[in-house]
Design a protein around this motif. Structure first.
Motif, PDB file in Angstrom:
ATOM      1  N   LEU A 181       0.829  -1.212   0.000  1.00 33.65           N
ATOM      2  CA  LEU A 181       0.000   0.000   0.000  1.00 33.65           C
ATOM      3  C   LEU A 181       0.858   1.255   0.000  1.00 33.65           C
ATOM      4  O   LEU A 181       0.609   2.204  -0.750  1.00 33.65           O
ATOM      5  CB  LEU A 181      -0.918   0.006   1.222  1.00 33.65           C
ATOM      6  N   LEU A 182       1.900   1.234   0.838  1.00 33.93           N
ATOM      7  CA  LEU A 182       2.741   2.412   0.987  1.00 33.93           C
ATOM      8  C   LEU A 182       3.609   2.645  -0.259  1.00 33.93           C
ATOM      9  O   LEU A 182       3.619   3.750  -0.826  1.00 33.93           O
ATOM     10  CB  LEU A 182       3.642   2.242   2.220  1.00 33.93           C
ATOM     11  N   LEU A 183       4.319   1.618  -0.687  1.00 30.55           N
ATOM     12  CA  LEU A 183       5.285   1.800  -1.774  1.00 30.55           C
ATOM     13  C   LEU A 183       4.617   1.794  -3.153  1.00 30.55           C
ATOM     14  O   LEU A 183       4.875   2.667  -3.986  1.00 30.55           O
ATOM     15  CB  LEU A 183       6.378   0.729  -1.703  1.00 30.55           C
ATOM     16  N   GLN A 184       3.756   0.803  -3.397  1.00 28.24           N
ATOM     17  CA  GLN A 184       3.088   0.708  -4.707  1.00 28.24           C
ATOM     18  C   GLN A 184       1.969   1.749  -4.800  1.00 28.24           C
ATOM     19  O   GLN A 184       1.912   2.531  -5.745  1.00 28.24           O
ATOM     20  CB  GLN A 184       2.525  -0.709  -4.884  1.00 28.24           C
ATOM     21  N   GLY A 185       1.090   1.719  -3.774  1.00 24.68           N
ATOM     22  CA  GLY A 185      -0.054   2.634  -3.786  1.00 24.68           C
ATOM     23  C   GLY A 185       0.383   4.080  -3.648  1.00 24.68           C
ATOM     24  O   GLY A 185      -0.127   4.965  -4.338  1.00 24.68           O
ATOM     25  N   GLY A 186       1.339   4.330  -2.743  1.00 29.33           N
ATOM     26  CA  GLY A 186       1.826   5.696  -2.528  1.00 29.33           C
ATOM     27  C   GLY A 186       2.465   6.268  -3.786  1.00 29.33           C
ATOM     28  O   GLY A 186       2.204   7.413  -4.158  1.00 29.33           O
ATOM     29  N   THR A 187       3.288   5.447  -4.440  1.00 28.37           N
ATOM     30  CA  THR A 187       3.928   5.883  -5.688  1.00 28.37           C
ATOM     31  C   THR A 187       2.870   6.181  -6.746  1.00 28.37           C
ATOM     32  O   THR A 187       2.917   7.203  -7.435  1.00 28.37           O
ATOM     33  CB  THR A 187       4.903   4.806  -6.211  1.00 28.37           C
TER      34      THR A 187
END
Lengths: 200, 99
Positions: A181-187
């Motif tokens: 969520l953080l790395l894929q979704g945030g990006t």
């Protein structure tokens, strides 16, 4: 054409060629879609493992097959309308799009191999996917000259390394979901918002 | 490599703005009108005129589409345009080598 003016023209051409080569990434929404579908798969896996959902371990393979199929169908549907968008026609976007699709196909093949052969834990998917995502993110950072993407790539590799020390814990599933969520979704969210600002 | 021939310089590309468009598209392949306008610091009318000249020569083609309700124009470099741009750069190289 005098020599100084020729030199100016060559500088001018180089600058324009460089700005044409980079452009702006247009694939943020794909990041978001995959972040959502993989997180849904991980939450369902966590629910099954903690007995909150009456699913046998082998039935989880069907869940993941459905989740991955949903991700691919959504990607192809979005891709079928993307062809008409000017940004998508840029060489840089076609190159990175092909790279991420190749990475996705590779990861899907690894998942299918793990699921069907049973020779190793499917939990290994997380460090493998994180390592591959780190490589693809660095390539995107180079192509688009976006510095903060290097930070995301390093974060992916930290997740890949850390995963090996958490694989046998149930909480590892939640850790994976949070990382996705953080790395894929945030990006994805950052890229989509940047694209909206550009086209507003 | 043959000697520099100023008659061989492509007049369609030779103008600074059109040369800029070709340089930008040589690496981008395609670009929307707004990106091109901003990169070249041209007015809408000026860019339209130059793109039309390049399109008449078959060096670029334009595609009209909609982003939501907003009309968008994409300028795409053609194969003929890429060849003409490469030939133009070769001529410039010869000029530089001539000293």
């Amino acid at each position: 054409m005098t020599k100084p003016s020729l030199a100016d023209d060559v500088d001018y051409l180089r600058e324009l060629a460089e700005s044409g080569a980079t452009g702006a990434p247009s694939g943020g929404k794909y990041f978001l879609v995959w972040a959502v579908v993989v997180t849904v798969g991980l939450i369902l896996t966590y629910a099954a493992v903690t007995k909150s959902l009456p699913l046998a371990p082998d039935q989880l393979n069907y869940v993941w097959a459905a989740v991955l199929a949903a991700g691919w169908v959504a990607s192809f549907l979005m891709g079928s309308t993307d062809g008409a968008r000017p940004e998508s026609a840029r060489f840089a976007n076609r190159l990175t799009s092909a790279m991420w699709i190749a990475a996705g196909i590779g990861l899907t093949a690894v998942w299918a191999g793990l699921a069907l052969s049973g020779v190793a834990s499917q939990a290994l998917m997380m460090p493998i996917a994180a390592a591959v995502s780190g490589v693809a993110t660095v390539a995107s950072a180079i192509i688009f000259r976006i510095r903060w993407l290097y930070v995301i790539a390093v974060a992916w590799w930290i997740v890949a390394f850390t995963s090996f020390f958490l694989l046998d814990r149930i909480e590892f599933i939640l850790f994976s979901a949070a990382a996705i969520l953080l790395l894929q979704g945030g990006t994805g969210l950052a890229l989509v918002l940047a694209e909206r600002r550009r086209t507003a | 490599m043959s000697a520099f021939d100023h008659n061989a310089l492509d007049d369609v590309i030779h103008g600074r703005a059109r040369l800029g468009i070709m340089a930008y598209l040589s690496t981008a392949d395609a670009a929307d009108f707004v990106s091109l306008r901003d990169a070249l610091a041209l007015s809408d009318g000026n860019l339209s005129t130059h793109v039309a000249k390049l399109e008449d020569a078959g060096y670029v083609r334009t595609k009209k589409s909609f982003a939501g309700k907003k009309p968008q124009t994409t300028v795409v470099l053609t194969e003929a345009g890429r060849r003409a741009y490469t030939a133009y750069l070769d001529q410039l190289k010869r000029l530089l080598q001539r000293g």
